[in-house]
Scaffold this motif. Structure first.
Motif, PDB file in Angstrom:
ATOM      1  N   ALA A   3      43.909  39.723  38.695  1.00 23.00           N
ATOM      2  CA  ALA A   3      42.667  38.980  38.516  1.00 23.00           C
ATOM      3  C   ALA A   3      41.898  39.120  39.830  1.00 23.00           C
ATOM      4  O   ALA A   3      42.492  39.019  40.905  1.00 23.00           O
ATOM      5  N   GLU A   4      40.603  39.365  39.723  1.00 17.58           N
ATOM      6  CA  GLU A   4      39.801  39.584  40.926  1.00 17.58           C
ATOM      7  C   GLU A   4      38.566  38.696  40.927  1.00 17.58           C
ATOM      8  O   GLU A   4      38.045  38.338  39.876  1.00 17.58           O
ATOM      9  N   ALA A   5      38.122  38.368  42.126  1.00 15.08           N
ATOM     10  CA  ALA A   5      36.910  37.567  42.315  1.00 15.08           C
ATOM     11  C   ALA A   5      36.502  37.688  43.773  1.00 15.08           C
ATOM     12  O   ALA A   5      37.304  38.111  44.608  1.00 15.08           O
ATOM     13  N   ALA A  26      44.134  38.230  32.494  1.00 11.77           N
ATOM     14  CA  ALA A  26      44.801  39.445  32.981  1.00 11.77           C
ATOM     15  C   ALA A  26      46.138  39.647  32.278  1.00 11.77           C
ATOM     16  O   ALA A  26      46.491  40.766  31.896  1.00 11.77           O
ATOM     17  N   VAL A  27      46.873  38.558  32.077  1.00  7.21           N
ATOM     18  CA  VAL A  27      48.183  38.639  31.419  1.00  7.21           C
ATOM     19  C   VAL A  27      48.027  38.918  29.931  1.00  7.21           C
ATOM     20  O   VAL A  27      48.689  39.798  29.380  1.00  7.21           O
ATOM     21  N   THR A  28      47.158  38.175  29.257  1.00  7.36           N
ATOM     22  CA  THR A  28      47.044  38.320  27.805  1.00  7.36           C
ATOM     23  C   THR A  28      46.427  39.647  27.390  1.00  7.36           C
ATOM     24  O   THR A  28      46.700  40.126  26.290  1.00  7.36           O
ATOM     25  N   ASN A  29      45.613  40.237  28.241  1.00  9.74           N
ATOM     26  CA  ASN A  29      45.019  41.533  27.900  1.00  9.74           C
ATOM     27  C   ASN A  29      45.936  42.704  28.227  1.00  9.74           C
ATOM     28  O   ASN A  29      45.592  43.853  27.960  1.00  9.74           O
ATOM     29  N   HIS A  30      47.080  42.421  28.802  1.00  6.59           N
ATOM     30  CA  HIS A  30      48.064  43.478  29.084  1.00  6.59           C
ATOM     31  C   HIS A  30      48.964  43.604  27.854  1.00  6.59           C
ATOM     32  O   HIS A  30      49.837  42.781  27.621  1.00  6.59           O
TER      33      HIS A  30
END
Length: 153
Positions: free
Chosen positions: A64-66, A86-90
């Motif tokens: 996750a980035e910001a 980030a986790v669920t889209n992997h």
């Protein structure tokens, strides 16, 4: 969202708290990009899932980035949601895409390629029974990381 859940896990929440706290303590400039990286197990994400008997590791680093400003100005829930996404889209598709890209252009993983001075890496999980392992020397009294797990190095 691929996993059809909106539930943020306690690991994602704690990781978000640690990410925000470390970033604030580092006094990172507000326009600097920062990231929180998590090790994600691929076994259950594959279709069909890899069996538990599969010998070897199968994981990816999700991120996750910001900017520092975004991370600190938005609440803890916002940071946890970024990690959750980030986790669920992997998923299976993401794992297979990575493998196809690697086959086109193979490389040897080097830690410096994944980490920069403004990232926070979370590893480990309560899913692994660290203290329950017994290798013939008696029950573990502590679980310790090596040199690479020291903060600020």
């Amino acid at each position: 969202m691929e996993c059809n859940t909106t539930k943020i896990s306690s690991f994602q929440s704690l990781s978000a708290l640690v990410w925000r706290s470390i970033t604030r303590a580092r006094s990172v400039p507000y326009d600097q990009r920062t990231s929180c990286k998590l090790a994600a197990n691929n076994r259950s994400r594959m279709e069909p899932p890899l069996p538990q008997e599969y010998f070897g590791n199968s994981f990816h680093v999700v991120s996750a980035e910001a900017t520092t400003g975004e991370l600190l100005e938005n609440g803890l829930g916002w940071a946890a949601w970024k990690l959750h996404l980030a986790v669920t889209n992997h998923n299976d598709r993401a794992v297979l895409q990575f493998l196809h890209e690697w086959l086109e252009s193979p490389f040897i993983c080097q830690l410096g390629r994944f980490f920069d001075p403004y990232c926070v890496m979370m590893g480990g999980s309560p899913m692994f029974n660290v203290y329950g392992n017994e290798f013939g020397m008696g029950k573990a009294v502590a679980a310790r990381g090596g040199y690479c797990n020291l903060m600020g190095k």
